[in-house]
Scaffold this motif. Structure first.
Motif, PDB file in Angstrom:
ATOM      1  N   LYS A  76       0.470  -1.298   0.077  1.00 38.77           N
ATOM      2  CA  LYS A  76      -0.083   0.401  -0.446  1.00 38.77           C
ATOM      3  C   LYS A  76       0.619   1.295  -0.143  1.00 38.77           C
ATOM      4  O   LYS A  76       0.401   2.314  -0.694  1.00 38.77           O
ATOM      5  N   VAL A  77       1.203   0.968   0.554  1.00 34.25           N
ATOM      6  CA  VAL A  77       2.743   2.368   0.848  1.00 34.25           C
ATOM      7  C   VAL A  77       4.254   2.556   0.209  1.00 34.25           C
ATOM      8  O   VAL A  77       4.251   3.575   0.342  1.00 34.25           O
ATOM      9  N   GLN A  78       4.919   1.389   0.116  1.00 31.70           N
ATOM     10  CA  GLN A  78       6.102   1.750  -0.769  1.00 31.70           C
ATOM     11  C   GLN A  78       7.229   0.767   0.862  1.00 31.70           C
ATOM     12  O   GLN A  78       5.899   1.089   1.958  1.00 31.70           O
ATOM     13  N   ASP A  79       8.155   1.729   0.668  1.00 31.00           N
ATOM     14  CA  ASP A  79       8.880   2.036   1.653  1.00 31.00           C
ATOM     15  C   ASP A  79       8.950   3.198   2.826  1.00 31.00           C
ATOM     16  O   ASP A  79       9.533   3.975   2.256  1.00 31.00           O
ATOM     17  N   SER A  80       8.378   3.179   3.644  1.00 30.28           N
ATOM     18  CA  SER A  80       8.431   4.597   4.364  1.00 30.28           C
ATOM     19  C   SER A  80       9.322   4.292   5.340  1.00 30.28           C
ATOM     20  O   SER A  80       9.119   3.610   5.424  1.00 30.28           O
ATOM     21  N   PRO A  81       9.464   5.493   5.539  1.00 27.83           N
ATOM     22  CA  PRO A  81      10.491   5.210   7.586  1.00 27.83           C
ATOM     23  C   PRO A  81      10.213   4.638   8.897  1.00 27.83           C
ATOM     24  O   PRO A  81      10.780   3.966   9.026  1.00 27.83           O
ATOM     25  N   GLU A  82       8.734   4.030   8.428  1.00 32.59           N
ATOM     26  CA  GLU A  82       8.014   3.251   9.284  1.00 32.59           C
ATOM     27  C   GLU A  82       7.810   2.272   8.989  1.00 32.59           C
ATOM     28  O   GLU A  82       8.194   1.212   9.674  1.00 32.59           O
ATOM     29  N   ILE A  83       8.008   1.855   7.159  1.00 31.66           N
ATOM     30  CA  ILE A  83       7.796   0.469   7.442  1.00 31.66           C
ATOM     31  C   ILE A  83       9.564   0.065   7.549  1.00 31.66           C
ATOM     32  O   ILE A  83       9.464  -1.086   7.739  1.00 31.66           O
ATOM     33  N   ILE A  84      10.623   1.094   7.321  1.00 26.47           N
ATOM     34  CA  ILE A  84      11.805   0.604   7.333  1.00 26.47           C
ATOM     35  C   ILE A  84      11.847  -0.154   9.142  1.00 26.47           C
ATOM     36  O   ILE A  84      12.434  -1.107   9.112  1.00 26.47           O
ATOM     37  N   ARG A  85      11.403   0.947   9.982  1.00 20.97           N
ATOM     38  CA  ARG A  85      11.506   0.653  10.818  1.00 20.97           C
ATOM     39  C   ARG A  85      11.370  -0.487  11.650  1.00 20.97           C
ATOM     40  O   ARG A  85      11.859  -1.128  12.557  1.00 20.97           O
ATOM     41  N   LEU A  86       9.919  -0.308  11.147  1.00 19.61           N
ATOM     42  CA  LEU A  86       9.530  -2.207  11.314  1.00 19.61           C
ATOM     43  C   LEU A  86       9.556  -3.221  10.941  1.00 19.61           C
ATOM     44  O   LEU A  86       9.745  -4.315  11.764  1.00 19.61           O
ATOM     45  N   THR A  87      10.536  -3.077  10.193  1.00 22.34           N
ATOM     46  CA  THR A  87      11.571  -4.162   9.309  1.00 22.34           C
ATOM     47  C   THR A  87      12.000  -4.578  10.402  1.00 22.34           C
ATOM     48  O   THR A  87      12.937  -6.120  10.037  1.00 22.34           O
ATOM     49  N   GLY A  88      13.199  -3.171  10.681  1.00 19.20           N
ATOM     50  CA  GLY A  88      14.183  -3.939  12.160  1.00 19.20           C
ATOM     51  C   GLY A  88      13.957  -4.093  13.179  1.00 19.20           C
ATOM     52  O   GLY A  88      14.674  -4.892  13.591  1.00 19.20           O
ATOM     53  N   VAL A  89      12.595  -3.728  13.235  1.00 17.25           N
ATOM     54  CA  VAL A  89      12.371  -3.819  14.343  1.00 17.25           C
ATOM     55  C   VAL A  89      12.503  -6.302  14.425  1.00 17.25           C
ATOM     56  O   VAL A  89      12.879  -6.850  14.854  1.00 17.25           O
ATOM     57  N   TYR A  90      11.872  -6.275  13.268  1.00 14.68           N
ATOM     58  CA  TYR A  90      11.632  -7.484  12.962  1.00 14.68           C
ATOM     59  C   TYR A  90      12.784  -8.515  12.967  1.00 14.68           C
ATOM     60  O   TYR A  90      12.710  -9.045  13.094  1.00 14.68           O
ATOM     61  N   HIS A  91      13.889  -7.863  12.404  1.00 15.69           N
ATOM     62  CA  HIS A  91      15.061  -8.419  12.404  1.00 15.69           C
ATOM     63  C   HIS A  91      15.586  -8.553  13.562  1.00 15.69           C
ATOM     64  O   HIS A  91      16.521  -9.730  13.651  1.00 15.69           O
ATOM     65  N   ASN A  92      15.522  -7.258  14.304  1.00 20.67           N
ATOM     66  CA  ASN A  92      16.114  -7.478  15.172  1.00 20.67           C
ATOM     67  C   ASN A  92      15.445  -8.463  16.395  1.00 20.67           C
ATOM     68  O   ASN A  92      16.445  -9.364  17.256  1.00 20.67           O
ATOM     69  N   LEU A  93      14.175  -9.136  16.425  1.00 18.47           N
ATOM     70  CA  LEU A  93      13.739 -10.154  17.186  1.00 18.47           C
ATOM     71  C   LEU A  93      14.298 -11.154  16.627  1.00 18.47           C
ATOM     72  O   LEU A  93      13.890 -11.633  17.656  1.00 18.47           O
ATOM     73  N   LEU A  94      14.575 -11.444  16.025  1.00 14.83           N
ATOM     74  CA  LEU A  94      14.494 -12.712  15.108  1.00 14.83           C
ATOM     75  C   LEU A  94      16.310 -12.865  15.276  1.00 14.83           C
ATOM     76  O   LEU A  94      16.269 -14.280  15.790  1.00 14.83           O
ATOM     77  N   ARG A  95      16.652 -11.780  15.308  1.00 15.36           N
ATOM     78  CA  ARG A  95      17.738 -12.378  15.779  1.00 15.36           C
ATOM     79  C   ARG A  95      17.973 -12.056  17.631  1.00 15.36           C
ATOM     80  O   ARG A  95      19.271 -13.655  17.826  1.00 15.36           O
ATOM     81  N   GLN A  96      17.691 -11.695  18.320  1.00 19.40           N
ATOM     82  CA  GLN A  96      17.444 -12.165  19.511  1.00 19.40           C
ATOM     83  C   GLN A  96      16.472 -13.307  20.199  1.00 19.40           C
ATOM     84  O   GLN A  96      17.470 -13.860  21.569  1.00 19.40           O
ATOM     85  N   TRP A  97      15.793 -13.667  19.397  1.00 19.33           N
ATOM     86  CA  TRP A  97      15.369 -14.659  19.466  1.00 19.33           C
ATOM     87  C   TRP A  97      15.300 -16.509  18.894  1.00 19.33           C
ATOM     88  O   TRP A  97      16.023 -17.425  19.169  1.00 19.33           O
ATOM     89  N   ALA A  98      16.517 -16.002  17.613  1.00 14.88           N
ATOM     90  CA  ALA A  98      16.899 -17.049  17.534  1.00 14.88           C
ATOM     91  C   ALA A  98      18.125 -18.040  18.291  1.00 14.88           C
ATOM     92  O   ALA A  98      18.946 -17.764  19.300  1.00 14.88           O
ATOM     93  N   GLN A  99      17.796 -19.630  18.644  1.00  9.54           N
ATOM     94  CA  GLN A  99      18.905 -20.308  18.724  1.00  9.54           C
ATOM     95  C   GLN A  99      20.001 -20.023  18.339  1.00  9.54           C
ATOM     96  O   GLN A  99      20.132 -20.188  17.048  1.00  9.54           O
ATOM     97  N   THR A 100      21.602 -20.274  18.733  1.00 12.15           N
ATOM     98  CA  THR A 100      22.437 -19.851  17.871  1.00 12.15           C
ATOM     99  C   THR A 100      22.537 -21.666  18.663  1.00 12.15           C
ATOM    100  O   THR A 100      23.060 -22.727  19.069  1.00 12.15           O
TER     101      THR A 100
END
Length: 77
Positions: A53-77
């Motif tokens: 709907k919006v393409q890459d707005s600053p908010e979407i880029i920030r949410l994508t960063g949140v997604y990747h940070n959560l994935l890194r935090q919760w991933a088993q190493t």
């Protein structure tokens, strides 16, 4: 392809005509919590919907960063 979580019971019905070809393998998620995987899935699905709907707005880029940070935090190493 049909995937079943290891915690679910399922039934395979007999083949009544033709033949069944099957392959079995096991997958292990990097995130071991069903609840956390569900949250990541919902967040990713929402981000993808917003991008359509919006393409890459600053908010979407920030949410994508949140997604990747959560994935890194919760991933088993």
């Amino acid at each position: 392809m049909v995937l079943y979580p290891s915690t679910s019971l399922h039934r395979v019905m007999p083949v009544t005509s033709g033949r069944r070809l099957a392959s079995f393998f096991w997958l292990q998620s990097m995130v071991n919590s069903d609840e956390k995987r569900g949250l990541l899935f919902d967040l990713d699905t929402s981000i993808q919907g917003l991008r359509e709907k919006v393409q890459d707005s600053p908010e979407i880029i920030r949410l994508t960063g949140v997604y990747h940070n959560l994935l890194r935090q919760w991933a088993q190493t």
